[in-house]
Design an enzyme around this catalytic site. Structure first.
Site, PDB file in Angstrom:
ATOM      1  N   ASP A  22      23.405 -36.121  -4.665  1.00 50.14           N
ATOM      2  CA  ASP A  22      22.804 -36.033  -5.994  1.00 50.14           C
ATOM      3  C   ASP A  22      21.808 -37.175  -6.184  1.00 50.14           C
ATOM      4  O   ASP A  22      22.182 -38.346  -6.146  1.00 50.14           O
ATOM      5  CB  ASP A  22      23.924 -36.098  -7.037  1.00 50.14           C
ATOM      6  CG  ASP A  22      23.410 -36.212  -8.461  1.00 50.14           C
ATOM      7  OD1 ASP A  22      22.251 -35.852  -8.707  1.00 50.14           O
ATOM      8  OD2 ASP A  22      24.192 -36.663  -9.328  1.00 50.14           O
ATOM      9  N   ASP A  72      23.054 -36.048 -12.169  1.00 48.15           N
ATOM     10  CA  ASP A  72      23.549 -34.949 -12.999  1.00 48.15           C
ATOM     11  C   ASP A  72      24.790 -34.292 -12.381  1.00 48.15           C
ATOM     12  O   ASP A  72      25.284 -33.296 -12.889  1.00 48.15           O
ATOM     13  CB  ASP A  72      22.457 -33.906 -13.250  1.00 48.15           C
ATOM     14  CG  ASP A  72      22.017 -33.183 -11.987  1.00 48.15           C
ATOM     15  OD1 ASP A  72      22.481 -33.560 -10.882  1.00 48.15           O
ATOM     16  OD2 ASP A  72      21.213 -32.230 -12.094  1.00 48.15           O
ATOM     17  N   GLU A 120      23.814 -12.193  10.157  1.00 48.89           N
ATOM     18  CA  GLU A 120      25.233 -12.153   9.835  1.00 48.89           C
ATOM     19  C   GLU A 120      25.689 -10.694   9.898  1.00 48.89           C
ATOM     20  O   GLU A 120      25.387  -9.902   9.012  1.00 48.89           O
ATOM     21  CB  GLU A 120      25.519 -12.705   8.433  1.00 48.89           C
ATOM     22  CG  GLU A 120      27.012 -12.725   8.132  1.00 48.89           C
ATOM     23  CD  GLU A 120      27.353 -12.547   6.652  1.00 48.89           C
ATOM     24  OE1 GLU A 120      28.381 -13.085   6.219  1.00 48.89           O
ATOM     25  OE2 GLU A 120      26.601 -11.855   5.947  1.00 48.89           O
ATOM     26  N   ASP A 160      20.902 -31.927  -4.746  1.00 44.31           N
ATOM     27  CA  ASP A 160      19.554 -31.401  -4.973  1.00 44.31           C
ATOM     28  C   ASP A 160      18.668 -31.698  -3.776  1.00 44.31           C
ATOM     29  O   ASP A 160      19.085 -32.331  -2.795  1.00 44.31           O
ATOM     30  CB  ASP A 160      18.957 -31.984  -6.254  1.00 44.31           C
ATOM     31  CG  ASP A 160      19.128 -33.487  -6.360  1.00 44.31           C
ATOM     32  OD1 ASP A 160      18.842 -34.173  -5.367  1.00 44.31           O
ATOM     33  OD2 ASP A 160      19.568 -33.969  -7.429  1.00 44.31           O
ATOM     34  N   ASN A 181      19.705 -37.473  -9.009  1.00 42.87           N
ATOM     35  CA  ASN A 181      19.325 -37.754 -10.400  1.00 42.87           C
ATOM     36  C   ASN A 181      20.520 -37.899 -11.346  1.00 42.87           C
ATOM     37  O   ASN A 181      20.377 -37.777 -12.559  1.00 42.87           O
ATOM     38  CB  ASN A 181      18.376 -36.667 -10.915  1.00 42.87           C
ATOM     39  CG  ASN A 181      19.002 -35.281 -10.868  1.00 42.87           C
ATOM     40  OD1 ASN A 181      20.153 -35.122 -10.470  1.00 42.87           O
ATOM     41  ND2 ASN A 181      18.246 -34.277 -11.269  1.00 42.87           N
ATOM     42  N   ASP A 231      21.629 -12.677   5.404  1.00 43.38           N
ATOM     43  CA  ASP A 231      22.953 -12.383   4.861  1.00 43.38           C
ATOM     44  C   ASP A 231      23.222 -10.879   4.889  1.00 43.38           C
ATOM     45  O   ASP A 231      22.339 -10.072   4.604  1.00 43.38           O
ATOM     46  CB  ASP A 231      23.021 -12.902   3.423  1.00 43.38           C
ATOM     47  CG  ASP A 231      24.372 -12.682   2.781  1.00 43.38           C
ATOM     48  OD1 ASP A 231      25.355 -13.232   3.276  1.00 43.38           O
ATOM     49  OD2 ASP A 231      24.425 -11.953   1.772  1.00 43.38           O
TER      50      ASP A 231
END
Length: 481
Positions: free
Chosen positions: A13, A17, A230, A21, A15, A185
């Site tokens: 992280d 929060d 996948e 990110d 920032n 996917d």
């Protein structure tokens, strides 16, 4: 190639929060370099209402909790400078209910209303998917749509060729942003519905036709792009897709290896090699590289499954000494635990990466409580880095070994011998040959050691002259010529 499956929300992280990110990933690229990773498989980062990102509401927009497109370009550029390539997970089989496409379809707008499958009088609204009791028809207002992965995920209807062009636009958008390829996917689910009978039905031939066209397009934009599929199914189904993708995830070997390690069964290990990677046996032919792994974001984490750090180390040792391409899921290298409720509720296998032993600190993500990885449990980077015999340092050694012997990616294997305790394997190509010994039992095993240079030793193995005492769950690898 050394792949690392990374879930951004749980990683780092930047920032404060509580959410991982893109800028946080940029700050921790050196960790990936330290680990030895040269390829990152990034789980979906597109705009999505779901924590996991697999229901996309806008394929052309970055999830704002992660950053923006400039952040994407920056982290990819910095990663490239450090020798890391990035593969983006693109779930194109379905969209989010909140997707603009689906919302316009609900209003009857062209062409979107034809991009989804709607129930008619032939549909059995109680039909259930074959792997569990979940219904395939999902109600919204006074309509029912086909959603094989649940009510949050309306399936796209790929009989509409204009949709193919839209998907190509999406691939080009992310290649232009700097990605080096894609993980696709649910690749076998593009065509999994028969509109004549209005029932679920895999249509593998149509899937193959679709993916051939998409991959041809991807390669026309970036020839060296990697495409990973996948196809979660039995070996005979997986082989229907061989040669289309650069790498295909080998789900059978993942499941069989874990059962083998639990049962400590050398006979089963040999059967697993014969069944799951026949393309790497002497008479086999490789069409798509085998993506070898133990766990991913949909599965129980390896330490929770095997319940033994020594067996975990043995499992990783096998993965990094077999031909094919090795993958590791974030957090497995520090012994994180996690047991998802099922494939619909996977949060418990995607807990925050533990940077600090007390569970908190700068950059630590806190989007989810520590259900399986509480503070002071020993499975943090901070703690694991101190112990030379930790899972982290064993994984580092295995990755270093594999990078020094990258020829193994395309090697062949011969099963030389096995008894109740140990499997002896030859891994070779035209120029190289190693002999690997794997002890699948909780007791020592002693035997005569052939001449050779030691390349890898996992466990408290002891050499006495020409004799090797292989430690419980130990691994020993020698260069034979």
């Amino acid at each position: 190639m050394i792949f690392y499956e990374l879930y951004l929300r749980s990683f780092y992280d930047s920032n404060e929060d509580g959410l991982g990110d893109l800028k946080g990933l940029k700050e921790k690229l050196d960790y990936l370099v330290e680990l030895g990773v040269d390829h990152v498989w990034l789980l979906p980062i597109m705009k999505s209402p779901a924590f996991h990102g697999y229901t996309v509401s806008n394929f052309y927009e970055v999830n704002p909790v992660y950053g923006n497109l400039n952040d994407v370009k920056e982290v990819l550029s910095e990663g490239h400078k450090k020798g890391i390539k990035f593969v983006l997970d693109l779930p194109i089989n379905h969209v989010a209910v909140t997707s603009d496409w689906f919302q316009k379809a609900l209003k009857g707008e062209e062409p979107y209303k034809d991009w989804f499958v709607w129930a008619n009088e032939k549909a059995d609204l109680n039909e259930k998917r074959h792997w569990d009791d979940s219904k395939i028809w999902q109600k919204i207002g006074n309509k029912y749509f086909y959603g094989i992965f649940g009510p949050a995920s309306p399936d796209l209807y790929f009989e509409r060729k204009e949709l193919w062009q839209e998907i190509k636009n999406i691939f080009k958008f992310w290649l232009d942003a700097g990605f080096d390829g894609f993980r696709l996917d649910a690749a076998k689910h593009i065509f999994d519905f028969d509109t004549e009978t209005m029932r679920f039905k895999y249509q593998h031939e149509k899937n193959v036709e679709f993916w051939k066209e998409m991959i041809s397009f991807i390669k026309s934009i970036k020839n060296e792009a990697l495409v990973i599929s996948e196809v979660w199914d039995a070996p005979e189904i997986v082989r229907k897709y061989e040669g289309i993708f650069d790498i295909g995830f080998n789900f059978p070997i993942a499941e069989d290896l874990k059962t083998t390690l639990k049962d400590e069964n050398t006979q089963r290990f040999v059967e697993t090699l014969n069944k799951c990677i026949p393309e790497y046996l002497p008479t086999g032919k490789v069409f798509s590289a085998s993506g070898n792994f133990l766990t991913n974001h949909d599965m129980t984490r390896i330490l929770s499954d095997l319940k033994s750090e020594e067996k975990v180390k043995l499992g990783f040792s096998i993965i990094y000494t077999l031909p094919g391409i090795p993958f590791i899921y974030y957090g497995e290298e520090i012994g994180m635990k996690g047991i998802p409720i099922d494939v619909n509720f996977t949060e418990d296998s995607q807990e925050p990466f533990h940077w600090y032993e007390n569970g908190f600190g700068l950059g630590q993500t806190e989007w989810k409580g520590y259900k399986f990885n509480p503070p002071y449990s020993g499975n943090s980077y901070e703690e694991q880095a101190k112990d030379r015999n930790s899972i982290l340092n064993i994984v580092k050694n295995l990755i270093k070994f594999r990078k020094n012997n990258s020829w193994i990616d395309n090697a062949k294997i011969d099963i030389l011998n096995f008894d109740q305790n140990v499997v002896k394997l030859k891994v070779y190509d035209q120029l190289n040959e190693i002999i690997a010994y794997y002890n699948l039992k909780s007791s020592n095993s002693s035997f005569f050691l052939e001449n050779g240079t030691r390349l890898l030793s996992i466990g408290e193995n002891i050499i006495d002259g020409k004799n090797l005492k292989l430690a419980p769950y130990g691994v020993y690898v020698v260069k034979h010529k």
